[in-house]
Design a protein around this motif. Sequence first.
Motif, PDB file in Angstrom:
ATOM      1  N   LEU A 167       9.112  79.189 -41.628  1.00 52.46           N
ATOM      2  CA  LEU A 167       7.682  79.404 -41.867  1.00 52.46           C
ATOM      3  C   LEU A 167       7.240  80.850 -41.662  1.00 52.46           C
ATOM      4  O   LEU A 167       6.125  81.212 -42.049  1.00 52.46           O
ATOM      5  CB  LEU A 167       6.865  78.487 -40.947  1.00 52.46           C
ATOM      6  CG  LEU A 167       7.099  76.982 -41.149  1.00 52.46           C
ATOM      7  CD1 LEU A 167       6.349  76.178 -40.100  1.00 52.46           C
ATOM      8  CD2 LEU A 167       6.663  76.562 -42.559  1.00 52.46           C
ATOM      9  N   SER A 168       8.084  81.663 -41.022  1.00 53.13           N
ATOM     10  CA  SER A 168       7.788  83.089 -40.779  1.00 53.13           C
ATOM     11  C   SER A 168       6.444  83.295 -40.081  1.00 53.13           C
ATOM     12  O   SER A 168       5.691  84.231 -40.390  1.00 53.13           O
ATOM     13  CB  SER A 168       7.802  83.874 -42.105  1.00 53.13           C
ATOM     14  OG  SER A 168       9.070  83.794 -42.711  1.00 53.13           O
ATOM     15  N   LYS A 206      14.551  74.415 -32.745  1.00 52.51           N
ATOM     16  CA  LYS A 206      13.453  74.128 -33.665  1.00 52.51           C
ATOM     17  C   LYS A 206      12.491  75.318 -33.792  1.00 52.51           C
ATOM     18  O   LYS A 206      12.015  75.612 -34.891  1.00 52.51           O
ATOM     19  CB  LYS A 206      12.699  72.881 -33.205  1.00 52.51           C
ATOM     20  CG  LYS A 206      13.501  71.586 -33.412  1.00 52.51           C
ATOM     21  CD  LYS A 206      12.666  70.363 -33.137  1.00 52.51           C
ATOM     22  CE  LYS A 206      13.430  69.081 -33.453  1.00 52.51           C
ATOM     23  NZ  LYS A 206      13.741  68.934 -34.894  1.00 52.51           N
ATOM     24  N   LEU A 207      12.211  75.973 -32.684  1.00 55.43           N
ATOM     25  CA  LEU A 207      11.309  77.130 -32.769  1.00 55.43           C
ATOM     26  C   LEU A 207      11.920  78.240 -33.603  1.00 55.43           C
ATOM     27  O   LEU A 207      11.245  78.852 -34.439  1.00 55.43           O
ATOM     28  CB  LEU A 207      10.969  77.646 -31.362  1.00 55.43           C
ATOM     29  CG  LEU A 207      10.120  76.749 -30.474  1.00 55.43           C
ATOM     30  CD1 LEU A 207       9.784  77.448 -29.167  1.00 55.43           C
ATOM     31  CD2 LEU A 207       8.839  76.311 -31.181  1.00 55.43           C
ATOM     32  N   PHE A 208      13.197  78.514 -33.399  1.00 61.31           N
ATOM     33  CA  PHE A 208      13.849  79.597 -34.137  1.00 61.31           C
ATOM     34  C   PHE A 208      13.987  79.245 -35.612  1.00 61.31           C
ATOM     35  O   PHE A 208      13.633  80.042 -36.492  1.00 61.31           O
ATOM     36  CB  PHE A 208      15.223  79.902 -33.530  1.00 61.31           C
ATOM     37  CG  PHE A 208      15.890  81.116 -34.118  1.00 61.31           C
ATOM     38  CD1 PHE A 208      15.697  82.370 -33.565  1.00 61.31           C
ATOM     39  CD2 PHE A 208      16.704  81.001 -35.246  1.00 61.31           C
ATOM     40  CE1 PHE A 208      16.304  83.495 -34.117  1.00 61.31           C
ATOM     41  CE2 PHE A 208      17.306  82.118 -35.805  1.00 61.31           C
ATOM     42  CZ  PHE A 208      17.103  83.363 -35.245  1.00 61.31           C
ATOM     43  N   MET A 209      14.500  78.054 -35.890  1.00 62.66           N
ATOM     44  CA  MET A 209      14.807  77.691 -37.276  1.00 62.66           C
ATOM     45  C   MET A 209      13.551  77.406 -38.098  1.00 62.66           C
ATOM     46  O   MET A 209      13.526  77.695 -39.301  1.00 62.66           O
ATOM     47  CB  MET A 209      15.715  76.459 -37.301  1.00 62.66           C
ATOM     48  CG  MET A 209      17.069  76.676 -36.636  1.00 62.66           C
ATOM     49  SD  MET A 209      18.054  77.980 -37.405  1.00 62.66           S
ATOM     50  CE  MET A 209      18.400  77.251 -39.007  1.00 62.66           C
ATOM     51  N   ASN A 210      12.512  76.871 -37.485  1.00 64.81           N
ATOM     52  CA  ASN A 210      11.315  76.467 -38.242  1.00 64.81           C
ATOM     53  C   ASN A 210      10.167  77.459 -38.121  1.00 64.81           C
ATOM     54  O   ASN A 210       9.682  77.983 -39.122  1.00 64.81           O
ATOM     55  CB  ASN A 210      10.864  75.076 -37.792  1.00 64.81           C
ATOM     56  CG  ASN A 210      11.870  74.002 -38.147  1.00 64.81           C
ATOM     57  OD1 ASN A 210      12.038  73.651 -39.305  1.00 64.81           O
ATOM     58  ND2 ASN A 210      12.556  73.465 -37.146  1.00 64.81           N
ATOM     59  N   SER A 249      10.767  81.560 -28.696  1.00 65.12           N
ATOM     60  CA  SER A 249      11.805  80.948 -27.862  1.00 65.12           C
ATOM     61  C   SER A 249      11.165  80.291 -26.654  1.00 65.12           C
ATOM     62  O   SER A 249      10.020  80.576 -26.307  1.00 65.12           O
ATOM     63  CB  SER A 249      12.823  81.999 -27.408  1.00 65.12           C
ATOM     64  OG  SER A 249      12.195  82.978 -26.589  1.00 65.12           O
ATOM     65  N   SER A 250      11.929  79.405 -26.011  1.00 65.67           N
ATOM     66  CA  SER A 250      11.462  78.752 -24.795  1.00 65.67           C
ATOM     67  C   SER A 250      12.467  78.987 -23.684  1.00 65.67           C
ATOM     68  O   SER A 250      13.650  79.254 -23.929  1.00 65.67           O
ATOM     69  CB  SER A 250      11.282  77.243 -25.029  1.00 65.67           C
ATOM     70  OG  SER A 250      12.531  76.624 -25.323  1.00 65.67           O
ATOM     71  N   ALA A 265      16.979  73.609 -24.917  1.00 66.09           N
ATOM     72  CA  ALA A 265      17.903  74.176 -25.905  1.00 66.09           C
ATOM     73  C   ALA A 265      17.569  73.694 -27.322  1.00 66.09           C
ATOM     74  O   ALA A 265      17.616  74.473 -28.279  1.00 66.09           O
ATOM     75  CB  ALA A 265      19.339  73.807 -25.540  1.00 66.09           C
ATOM     76  N   ILE A 266      17.223  72.412 -27.470  1.00 63.98           N
ATOM     77  CA  ILE A 266      16.857  71.877 -28.785  1.00 63.98           C
ATOM     78  C   ILE A 266      15.547  72.486 -29.262  1.00 63.98           C
ATOM     79  O   ILE A 266      15.383  72.838 -30.435  1.00 63.98           O
ATOM     80  CB  ILE A 266      16.726  70.341 -28.725  1.00 63.98           C
ATOM     81  CG1 ILE A 266      18.083  69.693 -28.449  1.00 63.98           C
ATOM     82  CG2 ILE A 266      16.124  69.788 -30.023  1.00 63.98           C
ATOM     83  CD1 ILE A 266      17.987  68.214 -28.094  1.00 63.98           C
TER      84      ILE A 266
END
Length: 423
Positions: A300-301, A291-295, A307-308, A282-283
């Motif tokens: 960074l686009s 982290k994957l979604f936000m960063n 997602s995981s 989830a983190i």
Amino acid sequence: MKVTRMELQPGVWLTAVQTKKFKSSVLGAQFLAPLTAQSAAVNALTPMVLRRGTAKHPDLESLSAALDELYGGSLEPMVRKKGETQCVGFVGSFLDDAYTLNKEQVLEPAAALLSELIGAPYTRDGAFCPDYTRQEKANLIDRIKAQVNDKRQYAQIRVVAEMCAGEPFGVDKLGSMEAVEAITPQTLWEGYQTLLNQARVELYYCGSADPERVQAAFHPLLTVLPAGKRAGLVRPAKKKAPKTPRRVEEALDVTQGKLAMGFRTNCDAWDEHYPALMLVNAIYGGTTTSKLFMNVREKLSLCYYASSGLMNDKDVMLVSSGVEFDKVGQAEGEILSQLYKCQAGDFSDDELEWARRSVVSTLRTTLDTQSRMEDYWLSQSAAGLTEGPDDMAARVEAVTRAQVVEAAQDLTLDTVYFLKGRE
């Protein structure tokens, strides 16, 4: 809500969920068999052909009429993969007896119709109907071919196949087109007899009826299931990732690249520290605050999506992303960088609590949807586990930061799959 689990005869289990929360009731019957390349296609085709007709209702029209008499109920063939177990059978939805017009009973005739599908199929010359077999083979081949149409799902299927080549988990739940094409009415019938005689059977009910009544309603089905020893459950073996990750590239007519990365987790649903791994996921990439979604996606686009997800009945986590062809190297590097941050404990208390709230909410809202509840209990049954969503949520609540970091440190990259465009 009361959950009762009982063994009705050797290898035949019933999970009965008594609740007045829903206006419909759910019935299910699943055969649980080891997932193998040799049997996957036959097993997947079986419920589809069974659903075409019975001795009493020999075609779809008469079966539909019988379901219409049960307040428009449904009985649908299902094929699922739970770890290295293939689950095939039926799930039906019917109006709960508490809501019928004249207090009519729907449970018993619905269970009888389910028993009829399994125990008295429409046959010709001692095997399945050739026409039904031919038509459903074509439909199954179309489903296998259609997997490539959803490129995101296709990339996940391919990375699992490459990562788990030689393991049962690497086998597609539908089997291969070549295996489907080789099926005859006779070989399909023989495969079905193997299921009937050897596969573990999981029966399911969710509705207002008490467990004793549900058990009695399933009695006609028990009479058509051969007595004797049935296959036990097998826990999938864990494997270590190779020292150098496997790399696979494939070219198709796509305008957006699909990067799928498979990780070994050294943990699965049987392990005591699995709730910690749920929080790692989830983190890292399992939520919209991850982290994957936000960063990787937002800041960074580098990806259109990232997602995981955990394969809870197997020691596998997949990362799925959509990328520009020329950004795949950057994207992969940043996806791994975010994992290293999780392994180093580089996440805030807020990130941890957002993840915890998300996992707990997902578990508890499972109880609000009958289809999700049925699938949850099938997963638990296939694993030989009995823990309910609320109990699992309580364990997630108790996980510490140190336990999350420890679980993250077990993640190792195994395979990288990239779907690119043709030159």
